[in-house]
Scaffold this active site. Structure first.
Site, PDB file in Angstrom:
ATOM      1  NE  ARG A 142      -3.845  -1.853   2.508  1.00  9.55           N
ATOM      2  CZ  ARG A 142      -5.012  -1.864   1.876  1.00  9.55           C
ATOM      3  NH1 ARG A 142      -5.356  -0.853   1.092  1.00  9.55           N
ATOM      4  NH2 ARG A 142      -5.842  -2.884   2.007  1.00  9.55           N
ATOM      5  N   GLY A 159       2.374   3.155  10.460  1.00  7.01           N
ATOM      6  CA  GLY A 159       3.655   3.363  11.130  1.00  7.01           C
ATOM      7  C   GLY A 159       4.764   3.608  10.129  1.00  7.01           C
ATOM      8  CG  ASP A 202       4.481  -6.745   5.800  1.00  2.26           C
ATOM      9  OD1 ASP A 202       5.040  -7.664   6.423  1.00  2.26           O
ATOM     10  OD2 ASP A 202       3.471  -6.164   6.210  1.00  2.26           O
ATOM     11  CB  ALA A 243       0.996  -2.556  23.165  1.00  5.05           C
ATOM     12  CE  LYS A 244       7.181  -1.342  20.636  1.00  2.00           C
ATOM     13  NZ  LYS A 244       8.316  -1.344  19.697  1.00  2.00           N
ATOM     14  CG  ASP A 264      40.966 -28.656  -2.370  1.00  2.00           C
ATOM     15  OD1 ASP A 264      41.148 -29.774  -1.865  1.00  2.00           O
ATOM     16  OD2 ASP A 264      39.880 -28.038  -2.314  1.00  2.00           O
ATOM     17  CG  ASP A 273      36.237 -33.492  -2.377  1.00  2.00           C
ATOM     18  OD1 ASP A 273      35.198 -33.968  -2.827  1.00  2.00           O
ATOM     19  OD2 ASP A 273      37.268 -34.164  -2.112  1.00  2.00           O
TER      20      ASP A 273
HETATM   21  C1  G6P Z   1      -0.515  -5.711   8.791  1.00  2.00           C
HETATM   22  C2  G6P Z   1       0.438  -5.949   7.660  1.00  2.00           C
HETATM   23  C3  G6P Z   1       0.509  -4.751   6.727  1.00  2.00           C
HETATM   24  C4  G6P Z   1      -0.863  -4.352   6.297  1.00  2.00           C
HETATM   25  C5  G6P Z   1      -1.749  -4.107   7.512  1.00  2.00           C
HETATM   26  C6  G6P Z   1      -3.194  -3.803   7.091  1.00  2.00           C
HETATM   27  O1  G6P Z   1       0.017  -4.786   9.697  1.00  2.00           O
HETATM   28  O2  G6P Z   1       1.727  -6.278   8.122  1.00  2.00           O
HETATM   29  O3  G6P Z   1       1.256  -5.070   5.577  1.00  2.00           O
HETATM   30  O4  G6P Z   1      -0.806  -3.213   5.504  1.00  2.00           O
HETATM   31  O5  G6P Z   1      -1.748  -5.245   8.323  1.00  2.00           O
HETATM   32  O6  G6P Z   1      -3.693  -4.834   6.321  1.00  2.00           O
HETATM   33  P1  G6P Z   1      -4.361  -4.597   4.892  1.00  2.00           P
HETATM   34  O7  G6P Z   1      -4.693  -5.952   4.402  1.00  2.00           O
HETATM   35  O8  G6P Z   1      -5.545  -3.754   5.135  1.00  2.00           O
HETATM   36  O9  G6P Z   1      -3.342  -3.933   4.023  1.00  2.00           O
END
Ligand code: G6P
Length: 735
Positions: free
Chosen positions: A13, A33, A145, A382-383, A502, A504
């Site tokens: 994305r 993020g 990813d 959480a962070k 050598d 092998d």
């Molecule tokens: C996770 C994945 C991301 C993804 C996000 C949202 O955090 O690691 O790569 O963009 O989910 O998922 P989606 O299917 O809406 O892109």
């Protein structure tokens, strides 16, 4: 920061999402993020982001595509257009029905469909085509990813010298899960095209390296893996958040107003907050069941605590996600029906995403954040919650199955499958003294402030630069074409030429069973031609036993050195042993090797005149790794007072007399004549002894790219053969 050209960020994305409504295009920021992390990099780094724009081709007219390209370009983005069919097979299919469930430990939800895989490959190729169109020399490439795991290798094939980093935002599962994937090898090879592979935690690094070792046989040294003679790095980079943004959010009057509004509505009740994308990996149903159990076991809290459950819509076209929504909504209804009263709704359920002000207001007013995914690569919510607490009280309950739990040890860490533990943690959180809450939060806040999102991206890019530098240093010794020319020229000029080769790993490749690595026709012909020239003395200098060498190479006219110099056979003569034959130590050592062989299926013991060798090439790599350490320890101990050494070679552990080595073996020839050309080639630690006794002007070549005393390195057996062929060609021309 060390980037030279631009930074190409490639992700499924884009930070700007295109939406088509009533035939019109709209553009909305999709702040994740990643977008935030990269926006904090120094301005001087020019960026270009490649990804799917958000609408499929079928919905776009030609001029709308142009409109998208233009609008995205203004935001340093470039679209990779995909059709509906491609999105079905790639995104809904392979990404969300195969990789996502499998990597999150849901093998029973995982679908293995060849046509999904085919489309995944195609789409990765389409991304690659687009990268090739826009990439310029000097650009650094950062792929993100699980949607693009084949991309690093695809780019590497077309732009071999490029700098490629890859980061996985989801967990890397244990080998036992990953092995289920029919395309496991292709996925690994795709990733190994990178120079740096990053994960959120060391556990994922460990699992990945274990998969690499078991599936491809490639071993690592402190996270460095040698792939086709490029050393690549695998490491952990826990992703952080934009700390200041969350910790200062409450200073914004809008956020304050929002927080007051929520507080007024909920009144004195305690607030437990739960926020996730509505994904089965997040354990939302299980969490609500735990809340149900909490209210049933703790009637005093009925009417006194509200669970605000925010479920952000996601992947709504995938059946599993639709089903999850209806199950959740039923359960919310049931819990509210059971414990609700006229003035009390136990669960406030929201099915939508929240704008920043509402989100941070919720963080601010909540007493407890209940974040209990069954599996989560990191979990930034959480962070964010901890950061947004600033100096206020608030307790985080977090599942130990999240990457974030590794850094948030002061929170209440629970096993998300253990409902009783969640119930206890909810109670403990609600009853924890406020001072203790603040103390715990402070420690975590300090950590989160330091390891924030910009630190994450900078650390990753610095590590990418470092590994590139290491690669360059290693390839500085590569035998270049011009050096090979010079070598050929010197060879050509010489009339007393010595070749110390050598066997092998240098003249022939390795085989699963050492006995199968006999010479092929090509190498036999090559060695025959080479030794036919009276100006050449060719010596095969090997660790193999006499009988094998004689059987394989005895007829081709080269001198032979067996057992690293334990035996010598000049052309037309008999075998001789230049070292005394004292092998009493074998009686003590052999039983230890046998014991380890019995305990390590696939390993074998080879007995030679001067040594005992434990071979583990065919054993399970991880078991062999453990056994090798045990065995080495035992052997070193036992041989302490003997003139015997323990040596580690390529998938072998060898115990041999110290006086026997290839250096001494080579000396027999080195002192014999005043050679005017010497070429020595080898691949293993035993060949280092040969390299170390050569005169400075000798050409020494190591096959492979690990540290060596040799002057030059080459990639492979194939390159050695090419070089010898080249020398022969040149020599033929002159004879
Ligand atoms: C996770 C994945 C991301 C993804 C996000 C949202 O955090 O690691 O790569 O963009 O989910 O998922 P989606 O299917 O809406 O892109």
């Amino acid at each position: 920061m060390s980037i030279m050209g631009r930074l190409l960020v490639i992700a499924n994305r884009l930070p700007l999402n295109t939406i088509r409504k009533a035939g019109e295009l709209h553009f909305r920021p999709s702040p994740g993020g990643l977008a935030v992390g990269l926006s904090s990099l120094p301005e001087s780094i020019e960026r270009l982001w490649l990804g799917w724009p958000g609408v499929t081709n079928e919905k776009l007219k030609a001029e709308q595509k142009d409109q998208i390209i233009e609008r995205l370009a203004a935001e340093d983005c470039h679209p990779v257009f995909l059709s509906r069919r491609q999105m079905e097979g790639y995104y809904q299919g392979f990404c969300n029905k195969t990789i996502w469930p499998l990597f999150h430990y849901f093998p029973r939800r995982t679908v293995y469909e060849a046509r999904f895989w085919k489309t995944y490959r195609q789409v990765n190729e389409a991304f690659c085509d687009e990268v090739i169109k826009v990439a310029k020399p000097g650009d650094s490439i950062w792929v993100h990813d699980y949607q693009l795991m084949l991309l690093p290798q695809l780019i590497r094939q077309r732009l071999p010298g490029s700098e490629i980093g890859f980061f996985l935002h989801i967990p890397w599962p244990s080998f036992e899960l990953f092995r289920l994937l029919p395309w496991r090898e292709e996925i690994l090879n795709g990733l190994l095209g990178s120079d740096l592979i990053g994960f959120h935690t060391y556990d994922y690094v460990r699992h990945f390296l274990s998969s690499v070792s078991r599936i491809t046989g490639l071993e690592h040294m402190l996270g460095n893996v040698s792939v086709a003679n490029r050393v690549i790095k695998v490491d952990a980079f826990p992703m952080g958040i934009d700390y200041e943004k969350y910790s200062r959010a409450i200073e914004d009057p809008n956020v304050k107003k929002e927080a007051n509004k929520i507080r007024r509505k909920i009144g004195e009740r305690k607030i437990i907050l739960s926020i996730d994308r509505l994904d089965y990996s997040k354990g939302i149903i299980e969490r609500l069941e735990a809340f149900d159990l909490f209210l049933s076991e703790n009637p005093q809290y009925r009417g006194a605590v509200t669970l605000i459950m925010v479920a952000v819509p996601t992947r709504t076209v995938v059946e599993d996600y639709r089903e999850l929504r209806s199950r959740l909504e039923q359960l919310v209804g049931r819990v509210n029906g059971e414990y609700g009263t006229m003035g009390y709704i136990p669960v406030w359920y929201l099915y939508r995403s929240l704008p920043f002000a509402e989100l941070t207001a919720l963080y601010n007013v909540s007493d407890v954040a209940l974040i209990t995914p069954l599996r989560d690569g990191m979990n930034l919510i959480a962070k964010e919650f901890i950061a947004a607490k600033a100096d206020k009280a608030g307790v985080l309950v977090i599942s130990e199955m999240t990457g974030a739990a590794r850094e948030l040890g002061e929170a209440l860490v629970v096993n998300s499958c253990d409902k009783t533990a969640i119930v206890e943690a909810i109670k403990e959180a609600l009853e924890m003294p406020p001072l203790e809450q603040i103390e715990r939060n402070k420690v975590m806040q300090k950590r989160l402030r330091r390891y924030n999102i910009s630190r994450w991206s900078q650390d990753f890019l610095d590590a990418l630069f470092d590994i590139k530098k290491t690669q360059e240093q290693m390839s500085a010794n590569r035998l270049s074409d011009s050096m090979a020319e010079k070598l050929a020229e010197d060879c050509h000029k010489g009339s007393k030429r010595l070749f110390l080769l050598d066997y092998d790993g240098t003249l022939v490749g390795f085989k699963g069973k050492p006995a199968e690595a006999g010479p092929d026709e090509e190498i036999v012909a090559l060695l025959q031609c080479l030794s036919r020239d009276p100006r050449n003395t060719v010596v095969i200098i090997s660790g193999r036993d006499r009988a094998t060498l004689e059987n394989w190479l005895g007829h081709i006219g080269t001198a032979l050195v067996a057992e690293h110099g334990g035996w010598i056979r000049r052309v037309g003569r008999k075998w001789q042993s230049p070292v005394p034959f004292e092998m009493d130590w074998k009686e003590t050592i052999r039983p230890i090797l046998d014991l380890h062989t019995d305990r390590t299926p696939g390993s074998t013991v080879e007995e030679k005149d001067f040594s005992l060798v434990w071979h583990y090439r065919r054993a399970d790599p991880e078991l062999a790794y453990v056994r090798r350490h045990e065995l080495r320890g035992a052997l070193v101990n036992l041989t302490e007072n003997l003139d015997v050494g323990v040596f580690e070679g390529n998938k072998i552990l060898e115990v041999k007399s110290r006086g026997v080595n290839k250096g001494r073996g080579a000396q027999h020839w080195l002192v014999e004549q005043d050679w005017d050309f010497i070429l020595a080639a080898g691949d293993d630690y035993t060949d280092e002894e040969m390299f170390s006794v050569l005169p400075d002007e000798a050409y020494s070549i190591k096959v492979g790219f690990t540290a060596s005393r040799a002057r030059f390195n080459v990639d492979s057996v194939k390159e050695i053969r090419l070089l010898l062929n080249k020398l022969l060609g040149d020599l033929d021309g002159t004879s």
